[in-house]
Motif scaffolding. Structure first.
Motif, PDB file in Angstrom:
ATOM      1  N   ASP A   7       0.956  -1.305  -0.149  1.00 31.69           N
ATOM      2  CA  ASP A   7      -0.182  -0.048  -0.149  1.00 31.69           C
ATOM      3  C   ASP A   7       0.898   1.197   0.083  1.00 31.69           C
ATOM      4  O   ASP A   7       1.635   1.343   0.789  1.00 31.69           O
ATOM      5  CB  ASP A   7      -0.892  -0.301   1.211  1.00 31.69           C
ATOM      6  CG  ASP A   7      -1.879   1.284   1.281  1.00 31.69           C
ATOM      7  OD1 ASP A   7      -1.533   1.960   0.596  1.00 31.69           O
ATOM      8  OD2 ASP A   7      -2.647   1.226   2.239  1.00 31.69           O
ATOM      9  N   PRO A   8       0.946   2.255  -1.276  1.00 28.99           N
ATOM     10  CA  PRO A   8       1.757   3.229  -1.051  1.00 28.99           C
ATOM     11  C   PRO A   8       1.638   4.302   0.017  1.00 28.99           C
ATOM     12  O   PRO A   8       2.541   4.921   0.498  1.00 28.99           O
ATOM     13  CB  PRO A   8       1.417   3.889  -2.387  1.00 28.99           C
ATOM     14  CG  PRO A   8       0.011   3.285  -2.948  1.00 28.99           C
ATOM     15  CD  PRO A   8      -0.041   1.941  -2.243  1.00 28.99           C
ATOM     16  N   LEU A  24       3.942   6.081   2.640  1.00 31.65           N
ATOM     17  CA  LEU A  24       4.241   7.641   2.630  1.00 31.65           C
ATOM     18  C   LEU A  24       4.019   8.052   4.015  1.00 31.65           C
ATOM     19  O   LEU A  24       4.896   8.903   4.530  1.00 31.65           O
ATOM     20  CB  LEU A  24       3.080   8.144   1.655  1.00 31.65           C
ATOM     21  CG  LEU A  24       3.224   8.105   0.311  1.00 31.65           C
ATOM     22  CD1 LEU A  24       2.092   8.795  -0.427  1.00 31.65           C
ATOM     23  CD2 LEU A  24       4.331   9.152  -0.070  1.00 31.65           C
ATOM     24  N   TRP A  25       3.111   7.672   4.821  1.00 28.18           N
ATOM     25  CA  TRP A  25       2.931   8.028   6.286  1.00 28.18           C
ATOM     26  C   TRP A  25       4.043   7.635   7.124  1.00 28.18           C
ATOM     27  O   TRP A  25       4.471   8.274   8.123  1.00 28.18           O
ATOM     28  CB  TRP A  25       1.703   7.934   6.830  1.00 28.18           C
ATOM     29  CG  TRP A  25       0.681   8.774   6.098  1.00 28.18           C
ATOM     30  CD1 TRP A  25      -0.268   8.395   5.237  1.00 28.18           C
ATOM     31  CD2 TRP A  25       0.329  10.157   6.616  1.00 28.18           C
ATOM     32  NE1 TRP A  25      -1.126   9.516   4.969  1.00 28.18           N
ATOM     33  CE2 TRP A  25      -0.760  10.672   5.784  1.00 28.18           C
ATOM     34  CE3 TRP A  25       1.053  10.861   7.688  1.00 28.18           C
ATOM     35  CZ2 TRP A  25      -1.312  11.993   5.632  1.00 28.18           C
ATOM     36  CZ3 TRP A  25       0.556  12.406   7.709  1.00 28.18           C
ATOM     37  CH2 TRP A  25      -0.584  12.910   6.750  1.00 28.18           C
ATOM     38  N   LEU A  26       4.823   6.566   6.963  1.00 25.00           N
ATOM     39  CA  LEU A  26       5.722   6.158   7.462  1.00 25.00           C
ATOM     40  C   LEU A  26       6.904   6.948   7.257  1.00 25.00           C
ATOM     41  O   LEU A  26       7.828   7.436   8.269  1.00 25.00           O
ATOM     42  CB  LEU A  26       5.875   4.506   7.314  1.00 25.00           C
ATOM     43  CG  LEU A  26       7.154   3.951   8.334  1.00 25.00           C
ATOM     44  CD1 LEU A  26       6.852   4.155   9.692  1.00 25.00           C
ATOM     45  CD2 LEU A  26       7.226   2.461   7.669  1.00 25.00           C
ATOM     46  N   TYR A  27       7.205   7.180   6.004  1.00 24.22           N
ATOM     47  CA  TYR A  27       8.360   7.991   5.654  1.00 24.22           C
ATOM     48  C   TYR A  27       8.232   9.504   6.106  1.00 24.22           C
ATOM     49  O   TYR A  27       9.215  10.015   6.594  1.00 24.22           O
ATOM     50  CB  TYR A  27       8.110   8.291   4.095  1.00 24.22           C
ATOM     51  CG  TYR A  27       8.964   9.265   3.394  1.00 24.22           C
ATOM     52  CD1 TYR A  27      10.377   8.885   3.540  1.00 24.22           C
ATOM     53  CD2 TYR A  27       8.610  10.177   2.890  1.00 24.22           C
ATOM     54  CE1 TYR A  27      11.297   9.957   2.635  1.00 24.22           C
ATOM     55  CE2 TYR A  27       9.344  11.429   2.291  1.00 24.22           C
ATOM     56  CZ  TYR A  27      10.657  11.407   2.242  1.00 24.22           C
ATOM     57  OH  TYR A  27      11.732  12.134   1.784  1.00 24.22           O
ATOM     58  N   TYR A  72       8.089  11.659  -3.758  1.00 26.85           N
ATOM     59  CA  TYR A  72       9.421  11.929  -2.751  1.00 26.85           C
ATOM     60  C   TYR A  72      10.675  11.221  -3.282  1.00 26.85           C
ATOM     61  O   TYR A  72      11.625  11.431  -2.825  1.00 26.85           O
ATOM     62  CB  TYR A  72       8.806  11.176  -1.531  1.00 26.85           C
ATOM     63  CG  TYR A  72       7.772  11.874  -0.704  1.00 26.85           C
ATOM     64  CD1 TYR A  72       8.051  13.192  -0.146  1.00 26.85           C
ATOM     65  CD2 TYR A  72       6.436  11.606  -0.762  1.00 26.85           C
ATOM     66  CE1 TYR A  72       7.258  13.959   0.416  1.00 26.85           C
ATOM     67  CE2 TYR A  72       5.404  12.445  -0.276  1.00 26.85           C
ATOM     68  CZ  TYR A  72       5.890  13.508   0.364  1.00 26.85           C
ATOM     69  OH  TYR A  72       4.670  14.276   1.080  1.00 26.85           O
ATOM     70  N   ARG A  73      10.271  10.433  -4.258  1.00 25.63           N
ATOM     71  CA  ARG A  73      11.619   9.553  -4.829  1.00 25.63           C
ATOM     72  C   ARG A  73      11.985  10.609  -5.874  1.00 25.63           C
ATOM     73  O   ARG A  73      13.321  10.195  -6.028  1.00 25.63           O
ATOM     74  CB  ARG A  73      10.998   8.239  -5.824  1.00 25.63           C
ATOM     75  CG  ARG A  73      10.636   7.183  -4.835  1.00 25.63           C
ATOM     76  CD  ARG A  73      10.137   5.915  -5.714  1.00 25.63           C
ATOM     77  NE  ARG A  73      11.562   5.294  -6.054  1.00 25.63           N
ATOM     78  CZ  ARG A  73      12.001   4.921  -7.321  1.00 25.63           C
ATOM     79  NH1 ARG A  73      11.213   5.319  -8.536  1.00 25.63           N
ATOM     80  NH2 ARG A  73      12.873   4.358  -7.872  1.00 25.63           N
ATOM     81  N   GLN A  74      11.472  11.674  -6.482  1.00 26.58           N
ATOM     82  CA  GLN A  74      12.076  12.485  -7.424  1.00 26.58           C
ATOM     83  C   GLN A  74      12.703  12.048  -8.482  1.00 26.58           C
ATOM     84  O   GLN A  74      13.672  12.598  -9.032  1.00 26.58           O
ATOM     85  CB  GLN A  74      12.877  13.685  -6.560  1.00 26.58           C
ATOM     86  CG  GLN A  74      11.762  14.289  -5.614  1.00 26.58           C
ATOM     87  CD  GLN A  74      12.773  15.323  -4.698  1.00 26.58           C
ATOM     88  OE1 GLN A  74      13.200  15.115  -3.744  1.00 26.58           O
ATOM     89  NE2 GLN A  74      12.751  16.584  -5.333  1.00 26.58           N
ATOM     90  N   LYS A  75      12.472  10.881  -8.999  1.00 27.15           N
ATOM     91  CA  LYS A  75      12.808  10.283 -10.100  1.00 27.15           C
ATOM     92  C   LYS A  75      12.227  10.888 -11.527  1.00 27.15           C
ATOM     93  O   LYS A  75      12.721  10.631 -12.698  1.00 27.15           O
ATOM     94  CB  LYS A  75      12.850   8.789 -10.194  1.00 27.15           C
ATOM     95  CG  LYS A  75      13.402   7.999  -8.896  1.00 27.15           C
ATOM     96  CD  LYS A  75      15.054   8.143  -9.242  1.00 27.15           C
ATOM     97  CE  LYS A  75      15.327   7.239  -7.830  1.00 27.15           C
ATOM     98  NZ  LYS A  75      16.850   7.589  -7.641  1.00 27.15           N
ATOM     99  N   GLN A  76      11.060  11.445 -11.103  1.00 31.50           N
ATOM    100  CA  GLN A  76      10.330  12.267 -12.225  1.00 31.50           C
ATOM    101  C   GLN A  76       9.948  13.759 -11.894  1.00 31.50           C
ATOM    102  O   GLN A  76      10.026  13.787 -10.675  1.00 31.50           O
ATOM    103  CB  GLN A  76       8.967  11.437 -12.706  1.00 31.50           C
ATOM    104  CG  GLN A  76       8.855   9.968 -12.839  1.00 31.50           C
ATOM    105  CD  GLN A  76       7.486   9.525 -13.176  1.00 31.50           C
ATOM    106  OE1 GLN A  76       6.585  10.103 -13.729  1.00 31.50           O
ATOM    107  NE2 GLN A  76       7.359   8.433 -12.721  1.00 31.50           N
ATOM    108  N   SER A  77       9.898  14.521 -12.860  1.00 36.04           N
ATOM    109  CA  SER A  77       9.366  15.655 -12.589  1.00 36.04           C
ATOM    110  C   SER A  77       8.124  15.970 -11.821  1.00 36.04           C
ATOM    111  O   SER A  77       7.134  15.001 -12.143  1.00 36.04           O
ATOM    112  CB  SER A  77       9.811  16.882 -13.781  1.00 36.04           C
ATOM    113  OG  SER A  77       8.666  16.757 -14.575  1.00 36.04           O
TER     114      SER A  77
END
Length: 302
Positions: A169-170, A174-177, A212-217
């Protein structure tokens, strides 16, 4: 006047002074007109539900269990219409008639978190979990309440358990991050990538992790969300989430005004039942309070 209403008025006053500036994305270009959905409106179905519930509640021969369930159902409708103070009255009325309702405690906990009443939120979520240890939403929501209450170690325990219940589950990732970013930012980034690589990535929610990975704009992420949305409701929901999580990232990057604008955009589509819409107002409060404190400190220093 409730704290939530007072906060809303304070934010609205601030908005009237600041307007909405252009948003800088990760490619150093500008969204002069950020993509928007048509704001969601109360549906005829919700309004009809209110009428039916009111009619049934007016009957004098209802037993307490049925009346409690109706108060809860009406509270949910009010909640979805954004009438949260009224919803709280119905939730509490429901619990007075039938105390053993974990879902009602969960909804009350969300209300308390939104209004900054964190101790009451912790108690409500804990009550829900005492009644139903498998209540996954109460576990997540208590973790989020701990996060906003700055009790990050307790948040870590809940949000990690919530993640382990479903590592694919993404939003759990996210919330853990977001919580880990408060105490161990470098490790949080490594954990995010590790969890991302280990997950089965299905569904559009993974666009939020890409923020958050910022591999894409940022532009590419928003365009991807728009291109796959089948209708306006789906677009409103996706943009609500995307603008919220972008706002959180921009806030960590020190782009306060852009973050403020993004939280406004997260609320703009009226997706009342999404946690991202619910907590965007808390984020606005945090920014506003910080700026007010800085202004007061500046005045004191003169």
């Amino acid at each position: 006047m409730s704290r939530l209403i007072s906060l809303s008025l304070a934010v609205l006053m601030y908005l009237s002074l600041t307007g909405c500036s252009a948003l800088t994305n990760s490619s150093d270009t500008y969204w002069q007109a950020p993509p928007m959905a048509i704001p969601l409106q109360p549906t005829l179905e919700l309004e009809a539900q209110l009428v039916r519930i009111d009619q049934i509640l007016a009957k004098p021969d209802l037993n307490d269990d049925i009346r409690a369930q109706l108060y809860f159902r009406r509270g949910l409708v009010y909640d979805n219409l954004g009438l949260r103070d009224i919803a709280r009255v119905d939730y509490e009325a429901s619990l007075n008639l039938m105390p053993a309702q974990p879902e009602v405690y969960n909804q009350l906990g969300v209300y308390f978190t939104q209004s900054g009443e964190y101790d009451m939120a912790y108690q409500a979520f804990s009550s829900a979990l005492e009644l139903d240890q498998s209540h996954d939403f109460a576990l997540r929501n208590r973790g989020i309440a701990f996060y906003y209450g700055k009790r990050y170690q307790l948040a870590e325990k809940d949000l990690l358990s919530h993640y382990e219940n479903n590592p694919n589950d993404p939003y759990r990732i996210l919330w853990l991050y977001l919580n880990e970013m408060e105490s161990q930012p470098e490790q949080a980034k490594a954990n995010l990538e590790s969890r991302y690589q280990a997950a089965k990535k299905e569904g559009w929610g993974w666009y939020m992790v890409e923020i958050y990975r910022q591999k894409q704009s940022d532009d590419a992420i928003i365009k991807g969300l728009i291109s796959t949305a089948p209708d306006n409701r789906a677009l409103a929901e996706r943009l609500c989430e995307a603008y919220f999580y972008l706002g959180k990232r921009y806030l960590h990057e020190g782009k306060t005004q852009a973050a403020f604008d993004l939280f406004k955009l997260a609320m703009a589509a009226n997706v009342q039942d999404f946690v991202e819409h619910r907590y965007a107002l808390l984020e606005l409060e945090g920014i506003l309070q910080t700026q007010m404190n800085q202004a007061n400190a500046h005045e004191t220093a003169k």
